[in-house]
Design an enzyme around this catalytic site. Structure first.
Site, short mmCIF file in Angstrom:
data_model
loop_
_atom_site.label_atom_id
_atom_site.label_comp_id
_atom_site.label_asym_id
_atom_site.label_seq_id
_atom_site.Cartn_x
_atom_site.Cartn_y
_atom_site.Cartn_z
N ARG A 121 0.81 -1.21 0.00
CA ARG A 121 0.00 0.00 0.00
C ARG A 121 0.85 1.27 0.00
NH1 ARG A 121 -2.46 -3.97 2.90
NH2 ARG A 121 -4.67 -4.33 2.41
N HIS A 146 -0.99 -2.46 -4.56
CA HIS A 146 -0.43 -3.40 -5.54
C HIS A 146 -0.35 -2.85 -6.96
CE1 HIS A 146 -0.09 -6.28 -2.45
NE2 HIS A 146 -1.28 -6.84 -2.53
N HIS A 217 2.56 -12.77 -5.45
CA HIS A 217 1.40 -12.84 -4.55
C HIS A 217 0.74 -14.21 -4.61
CE1 HIS A 217 -1.86 -11.46 -2.08
NE2 HIS A 217 -1.57 -10.19 -2.21
N ASP A 289 -1.93 -9.47 8.48
CA ASP A 289 -1.73 -8.81 7.18
C ASP A 289 -0.69 -7.72 7.41
OD1 ASP A 289 -1.86 -8.04 4.57
OD2 ASP A 289 -3.91 -7.26 4.64
N GLU A 355 4.95 -12.54 1.03
CA GLU A 355 5.37 -11.67 -0.07
C GLU A 355 6.64 -10.91 0.34
OE1 GLU A 355 1.67 -9.33 -1.09
OE2 GLU A 355 0.95 -10.67 0.50
#
Length: 390
Positions: A121, A146, A217, A289, A355
């Site tokens: 982000r 992304h 991803h 996350d 990631e």
């Protein structure tokens, strides 16, 4: 930025000898040491389309162990990855669709995609570079995510197979594409090694100063697609710190220790063991996350930043990188709304992502490692997903 890991968790893992694998273009069946398990490689013709005047396709990589990886040049996506479990059964450990059309529908699921120009982000879709402000799409309101709605996960890459085990993907992102400055030339190379590794090499140059943060991803379930929750997978992340976020998942700018928190994966820990703890960071992300930070280093080699183990399959996945961070995402926003390969659904927390990356929102946070790429410099990074069994 270079980084140093200490990896206390070592596995005496050995690769199993596999039965014969055949690929008819639609389905592959392997008989292991116990019951047979049928796994499907999607039909190649289901990926042969023409979009925007360019052709999409499906490319199959193979190694000497009969392990196979399927990659489409639509979004540079890893579609399938067929690996043996502890009993020699073949499992597809990557979530995805069995045709290219489903990757194009609705909002991007990012399944298996090459992410760019900027993975993760950027706050409010804005950043300033050399006193000029750039405005990006806020496709994850109120933030940019992304690379935007037309990011690298949505473009058709020029594909060049190299032997049976390597695929080179090339793309030129024009100056101003998705709001980013500079004509950016990108090469992504997938290699399936005889050590059962998926190695992803990224290379990029620009003719104007820009920001760049490329990643993959893929959504993994090491018990195999459709096998249920990943909460019993064991996970170790070789990071003693992480970057806490605000309610919109933008880093606050702090780097905090994981010790004494649900974010401490410095020892092998079941993913779901603390997922329901009363922790504001878990509430913001609806689970994990978050970007994990590991120690800096001065050498140029790859480090194991994370290791995951399928609790049922015994499949071990080590993640190696030369990046300063990794985003661990626990599939908290999967909701069963998509039909995947073999008819399975993308149900809640049935897959996870690791990631490798520079940090989220780095263009707006000067204390974070820089993601600026200048003319004359070369962006170069590598991610390896290495598989074995225990």
């Amino acid at each position: 930025m270079k980084i140093q890991l200490k990896t206390p968790w070592l596995y005496a893992a050995c690769l199993l000898s596999l039965g014969a694998c055949t690929n008819s273009g639609t389905k592959q069946t392997t008989t292991g040491k116990s019951d047979s398990l049928e796994v499907a490689i999607p039909a190649k013709e289901s990926f042969e389309k023409t979009m925007d005047g360019k052709k999409t396709d499906l490319f199959i990589l193979k190694n000497k162990n009969n392990v196979q990886a399927a990659i489409t040049n639509y979004g540079g996506r890893l579609v399938s990855l067929i690996m043996p479990d502890k009993n020699g059964k073949m499992l597809d450990v990557v979530n995805g669709f069995d045709n290219v059309d489903d990757y194009t529908k609705g909002g991007d699921t990012y399944f298996g995609a090459t992410i760019g120009r900027y993975g993760n982000r950027i706050a409010k879709g804005k950043f300033t570079l050399d006193a000029k402000e750039y405005t990006l799409a806020t496709n994850n309101s109120p933030n940019h995510l992304h690379g935007g709605p037309g990011g690298f996960s949505r473009v058709i890459w020029d594909a060049k197979p190299i032997g049976e085990n390597q695929l080179e993907l090339n793309y030129v992102s024009k100056d101003g594409e998705e709001g980013y400055p500079g004509n950016l030339t990108v090469k992504v190379t997938y290699t399936l090694t005889d050590d059962n590794e998926i190695k992803i090499d990224y290379l990029a140059t620009t003719d104007k100063k820009t920001v760049l943060n490329l990643t993959n991803h893929s959504f993994f379930n090491l018990n195999g697609i459709g096998s249920g929750s990943i909460n019993e997978h064991l996970l170790q992340i070789n990071a003693d710190s992480y970057t806490p976020v605000d309610s919109t998942l933008i880093p606050t700018g702090k780097i905090e220790k994981v010790a004494g928190t649900p974010f401490d994966f410095t020892k092998p820990t079941a993913i779901g063991s603390r997922i329901d703890d009363d922790n504001v960071q878990l509430k913001y992300g609806k689970g994990y996350d978050h970007n994990f930070v590991h120690a800096m280093k001065k050498s140029a080699g790859l480090d194991v930043i994370a290791t995951a183990v399928g609790d049922k399959s015994g499949i071990v996945m080590e993640v190696l990188t030369n990046e300063p961070g990794v985003q661990f995402y626990g599939g908290n926003f999967l909701d069963g709304s998509h039909s995947l390969k073999q008819g399975f659904k993308d149900n809640f927390r049935t897959a996870f992502c690791l990631e490798t990356q520079h940090f989220p929102d780095s263009p707006n946070q000067t204390a974070f490692p820089s993601t600026v790429l200048s003319p004359g410099d070369t962006y170069k990074t590598t991610t390896v997903y290495k598989f074995s069994v225990k």
